[in-house]
Design an enzyme around this catalytic site. Structure first.
Site, PDB file in Angstrom:
ATOM      1  CG  ASP A  43     -48.527  61.560 -81.578  1.00  0.00           C
ATOM      2  OD1 ASP A  43     -47.549  61.672 -80.822  1.00  0.00           O
ATOM      3  OD2 ASP A  43     -49.545  60.906 -81.280  1.00  0.00           O
ATOM      4  CG  ASN A  44     -45.530  64.251 -78.411  1.00  0.00           C
ATOM      5  OD1 ASN A  44     -44.580  64.743 -77.818  1.00  0.00           O
ATOM      6  ND2 ASN A  44     -45.665  62.947 -78.607  1.00  0.00           N
ATOM      7  CB  CYS A  89     -32.565  76.668 -86.699  1.00  0.00           C
ATOM      8  SG  CYS A  89     -30.858  76.627 -86.148  1.00  0.00           S
ATOM      9  CB  CYS A 102     -52.802  63.726 -85.789  1.00  0.00           C
ATOM     10  SG  CYS A 102     -51.168  64.242 -86.313  1.00  0.00           S
TER      11      CYS A 102
HETATM   12 ZN    ZN Z   1     -30.275  75.362 -84.379  1.00  0.00          ZN
END
Ligand code: ZN
Length: 163
Positions: A43-44, A89, A102
């Site tokens: 959750d983080n 990425c 949340c």
């Molecule tokens: Zn990457």
């Protein structure tokens, strides 16, 4: 422990190894030793980066599942493979990225079930490949618009995984 107890009651033949410890940069590599797939639903953002970096370094497929208020995301990362992205990425490397929990924003409970079940499918797909490879794609679920979309997730040429 609640999850382990639930799984054990559901299927007593499953062998469980619950780890009642907080994951951090100091213990994550050891926790991933001998692991075939990682499913991340934490959750983080800080923990997501720790898990993603460790999975990339160990060449363990990462199934990354996330939910917002009315939307969900699911992706599989194998960034060590040519042309396949890693988690960074997608999100970059900013450790100070704003993180909305949340608990703060609220989450449509049924959506966690949907994304969780889809993540389970992708975990199985990484262990026993079937159908199309999901690595390199991002599944977006929009509960407000009643829509599922899949977009291509390219490898970022500036990402450390591209070196
Ligand atoms: Zn990457």
């Amino acid at each position: 422990m609640a999850a382990a107890n639930f799984v054990q009651r559901m299927n007593p033949d499953v062998q469980l190894l619950p780890i009642d410890r907080r994951l951090d940069r100091g213990n994550v590599a050891r926790l991933l030793e001998g692991v075939d797939v990682v499913v991340d639903g934490c959750d983080n953002f800080a923990t997501r980066l720790i898990v993603a970096d460790a999975a990339l370094a160990a060449h363990v497929p990462l199934v990354s599942a996330a939910v917002g208020q009315f939307e969900g995301q699911l992706a599989v990362y194998r960034g060590w493979e040519p042309g396949k992205p890693c988690y960074r990425c997608l999100v970059g490397s900013d450790p100070d990225r704003p993180d909305v929990s949340c608990a703060d924003q609220g989450v449509l409970g049924a959506l966690t079930g949907v994304i969780g079940s889809l993540a389970a499918i992708e975990a199985v797909r990484q262990l026993v490949p079937f159908g199309e490879d999901s690595a390199g794609k991002l599944l977006l679920v929009d509960a407000l618009a009643f829509r599922f979309r899949t977009i291509a997730l390219p490898k970022d040429a500036g990402c450390p995984c591209a070196d």
